[in-house]
Design an enzyme around this catalytic site. Structure first.
Site, PDB file in Angstrom:
ATOM      1  CG  HIS A  94     -20.092  12.255  63.109  1.00 26.67           C
ATOM      2  ND1 HIS A  94     -19.881  11.741  62.015  1.00 26.67           N
ATOM      3  CD2 HIS A  94     -19.094  13.268  63.350  1.00 26.67           C
ATOM      4  CE1 HIS A  94     -18.852  12.161  61.468  1.00 26.67           C
ATOM      5  NE2 HIS A  94     -18.363  13.401  61.968  1.00 26.67           N
TER       6      HIS A  94
HETATM    7  O1  RIB Z   1     -16.417  10.386  65.119  1.00 25.17           O
HETATM    8  C1  RIB Z   1     -17.415  10.992  65.446  1.00 25.17           C
HETATM    9  C2  RIB Z   1     -17.467  11.160  67.122  1.00 25.17           C
HETATM   10  O2  RIB Z   1     -16.401  11.853  67.777  1.00 25.17           O
HETATM   11  C3  RIB Z   1     -18.707  12.129  67.766  1.00 25.17           C
HETATM   12  O3  RIB Z   1     -19.203  11.673  68.879  1.00 25.17           O
HETATM   13  C4  RIB Z   1     -18.114  13.354  68.049  1.00 25.17           C
HETATM   14  O4  RIB Z   1     -18.681  14.198  69.001  1.00 25.17           O
HETATM   15  C5  RIB Z   1     -16.635  12.801  68.423  1.00 25.17           C
HETATM   16  O5  RIB Z   1     -16.707  12.603  69.780  1.00 25.17           O
END
Ligand code: RIB
Ligand code: CA
Length: 349
Positions: free
Chosen positions: A255
């Site tokens: 992500h």
């Molecule tokens: O939902 C994804 C996010 O949550 C990303 O930043 C991952 O590292 C977690 O922190």
């Protein structure tokens, strides 16, 4: 040819197997100048996320990048964590992660240091928020006049039709919905916000083909220590998520680096990423059954606080940009100069 100056960037993170991909991109893409990292509670406790940032920047041979510990809990005093995804430390999966070769800065100097960087770069500093936004909210509470002095605030967070917390929320928002509301509903910050929501970031997957390109070798044993580290971390991430998603799971979504890629393309670099955006205001729900939900408003409602929401990008080109950064990191990685057996013997969680 006019050589464009590098984009100065500060990353606020909770490393995290996807945070470290974002850090690698920021540290080794030629158009980015990583000037600082701050850490926050999130995927693991602040102690772990700070230790993970120092260990990983050591592995990258970027010990000149200062790490500032931020908030250990949300504005409402919660500590969540995501061990089911990232492991207890927040960055489990490889014994090639070295001990830090430098110390974190003092928490008390975090906000003054970020303020100095914003003032030094005179409106050009970009902040990447790829974790719960507790630090970001508190920083701009203290220095509201600096909201208009940043170039972009690129955020990984939110979910409109896709969720990974609470059935209606995305983790970074859910983990501090109060902070997220203060940031995402601020009509000055909104002019600077690029938002990469789960709906878009979850389409960027580290498939088996990508994981093999990360390794770039016939086996872990034959790969460089850096590439073996990156492969083992993403493979651990894959296995943890596969446990819940089932056997035909294609691969974990990375992500956080999507928010960095979006910033690069918005600033005129890596244009083949072909990012697509819409502008909409967002309401963040705090408390109650829908705590952490992000509601996209129609384009006529609160246009004064509409943010740029990333709705698509070229995934093949995204991975090309990421893997190019891995090539540069592999040339410079501190751990490539350390005996692998020594790394393994000295590994501590
Ligand atoms: O939902 C994804 C996010 O949550 C990303 O930043 C991952 O590292 C977690 O922190
Ligand atoms: Ca993160």
């Amino acid at each position: 040819m006019i050589v464009q100056a590098q984009i100065p960037i500060w990353i606020d993170c909770d490393p995290g197997q996807d945070d470290i991909v974002a850090i690698t991109l920021a540290a080794y893409n030629p158009h980015l100048n990583l000037v600082g990292v701050s850490t926050v509670h999130g995927n693991a406790t602040l102690d772990y996320t700070t230790r993970n940032a120092l260990r990983f920047l050591t592995a990258l041979n970027k010990m000149d990048v200062p790490v500032y510990p931020g908030s250990s809990k949300s504005l409402q005093g919660n500590i969540d964590g995501a061990p089911e995804v990232h492991g207890k430390t927040g960055l489990n999966g490889s014994k090639l992660l070295p001990e830090p070769m430098y110390a974190a800065k003092d928490h008390s100097d975090f906000f003054p240091a970020l303020k100095r960087q914003i003032e030094k770069f005179k409106g050009q500093l970009c902040i990447a928020a790829i974790a719960p936004m507790t630090n970001i909210a508190l920083f701009f509470r203290k220095y509201p006049e600096l909201k208009k002095q940043i170039r972009f605030l690129t955020i990984m967070g939110g979910g409109f039709d896709l969720f990974n917390r609470n059935g209606v929320a995305e983790f970074n928002i859910f983990d501090d919905s109060q902070a997220a509301q203060e940031v995402l509903e601020d009509d000055i910050l909104a002019q600077h916000i690029l938002l990469a929501p789960l709906d878009t970031t979850s389409t960027v997957r580290a498939t088996a083909e990508i994981r093999n390109k990360v390794l770039a070798s016939q086996s872990v044993a034959k790969a460089s220590n850096f590439r073996a580290l990156m492969y083992e971390l993403v493979h651990f991430f894959y296995l943890k998520v596969k446990e819940r998603k089932g056997p035909d799971y294609a691969g974990p979504s990375v992500h956080d680096p999507v928010a960095i890629a979006s910033l690069l393309e918005t600033c005129g670099f890596e244009k083949e990423l072909d990012c697509k955006y819409i502008r909409r205001a967002i309401d963040v729900v705090i408390d109650g059954k829908e705590d952490g939900a992000t509601k996209m408003l129609s384009d006529k409602v609160h246009p004064e606080r509409a943010v740029k929401i990333l709705i698509d990008l070229n995934r093949e080109k995204f991975w090309k940009v990421i893997l190019n950064a891995y090539v540069e990191a592999d040339k410079n990685a501190y751990i490539n100069g350390v005996d692998r057996q020594k790394l393994i013997e000295e590994y501590r969680p």
